[in-house]
Design a protein around this motif. Structure first.
Motif, PDB file in Angstrom:
ATOM      1  N   GLY A 168       0.785  -1.222   0.000  1.00 15.35           N
ATOM      2  CA  GLY A 168       0.000   0.000   0.000  1.00 15.35           C
ATOM      3  C   GLY A 168       0.818   1.275   0.000  1.00 15.35           C
ATOM      4  O   GLY A 168       0.280   2.351  -0.288  1.00 15.35           O
ATOM      5  N   ASP A 169       2.091   1.158   0.313  1.00 19.69           N
ATOM      6  CA  ASP A 169       2.970   2.328   0.336  1.00 19.69           C
ATOM      7  C   ASP A 169       3.368   2.745  -1.084  1.00 19.69           C
ATOM      8  O   ASP A 169       3.054   2.057  -2.071  1.00 19.69           O
ATOM      9  N   SER A 170       4.105   3.842  -1.152  1.00 20.98           N
ATOM     10  CA  SER A 170       4.595   4.378  -2.417  1.00 20.98           C
ATOM     11  C   SER A 170       6.111   4.517  -2.381  1.00 20.98           C
ATOM     12  O   SER A 170       6.713   4.677  -1.315  1.00 20.98           O
TER      13      SER A 170
ATOM     14  N   ARG B 230      -1.262   2.163 -11.323  1.00 25.32           N
ATOM     15  CA  ARG B 230      -0.549   2.293 -10.042  1.00 25.32           C
ATOM     16  C   ARG B 230       0.812   2.971 -10.216  1.00 25.32           C
ATOM     17  O   ARG B 230       1.264   3.683  -9.317  1.00 25.32           O
TER      18      ARG B 230
ATOM     19  N   ASN C  10       2.822   3.581  -6.761  1.00 24.72           N
ATOM     20  CA  ASN C  10       1.810   3.722  -5.701  1.00 24.72           C
ATOM     21  C   ASN C  10       1.108   2.390  -5.469  1.00 24.72           C
ATOM     22  O   ASN C  10       1.153   1.489  -6.312  1.00 24.72           O
ATOM     23  N   SER C  11       0.449   2.295  -4.333  1.00 29.54           N
ATOM     24  CA  SER C  11      -0.317   1.088  -3.990  1.00 29.54           C
ATOM     25  C   SER C  11       0.508  -0.171  -4.208  1.00 29.54           C
ATOM     26  O   SER C  11       0.050  -1.125  -4.847  1.00 29.54           O
TER      27      SER C  11
ATOM     28  N   LYS D 238       2.371  -3.671  -4.006  1.00 28.73           N
ATOM     29  CA  LYS D 238       1.941  -5.003  -3.606  1.00 28.73           C
ATOM     30  C   LYS D 238       3.164  -5.890  -3.390  1.00 28.73           C
ATOM     31  O   LYS D 238       4.219  -5.637  -3.999  1.00 28.73           O
TER      32      LYS D 238
END
Length: 124
Positions: A15-17, A67, A84-85, A87
């Motif tokens: 969820g981090d970038s 993303r 982004n986002s 996984k």
């Protein structure tokens, strides 16, 4: 010759970038389309994103589309990959590549110069 140096990798949570950078030197940067590829342990190197010489045309792998964003700053001879986002399946070594024509390419064979790679690890 073109030298490429990636930076910005690291360990993040799902969820981090992260934003990867690739600084180019050696030749006129605008002569080259640029790409990002990645390679996970035990897997083939795969295409992530590509951008043409001006930055006006970009393409993405389906797995990252929506993303990740590729961009370039020709004044700074740098290409970026905003992720982004993130996984866990994005975990890989990410490579920057330069192609000796201005148009984009999806395949690693279309690129002439490669950076050393930067590790991205996404924990769940």
């Amino acid at each position: 010759q073109v030298q490429l140096v990636e930076s910005g990798g690291g360990v993040v949570q799902a969820g981090d970038s992260l934003r990867l950078s690739c600084a180019a030197s050696g030749r006129t940067f605008t002569n080259y389309a640029m790409g990002w590829f990645r390679q996970a342990p035990g897997k083939e190197r795969e295409f992530v994103a590509t951008i043409n010489w001006s930055g006006g045309i970009t393409y993405y792998a389906l797995s990252v589309k929506g993303r990740f964003t590729i961009s370039r700053d020709n004044a700074k001879n740098t290409v970026y990959l905003q992720m982004n986002s993130l996984k866990p399946e994005d975990t890989a070594v990410y490579y920057c590549a330069a192609r000796s024509v201005g148009s984009t390419s999806y395949t690693s064979h279309g690129y002439d110069y490669w950076g050393q790679g930067t590790q991205v690890t996404v924990s769940s």
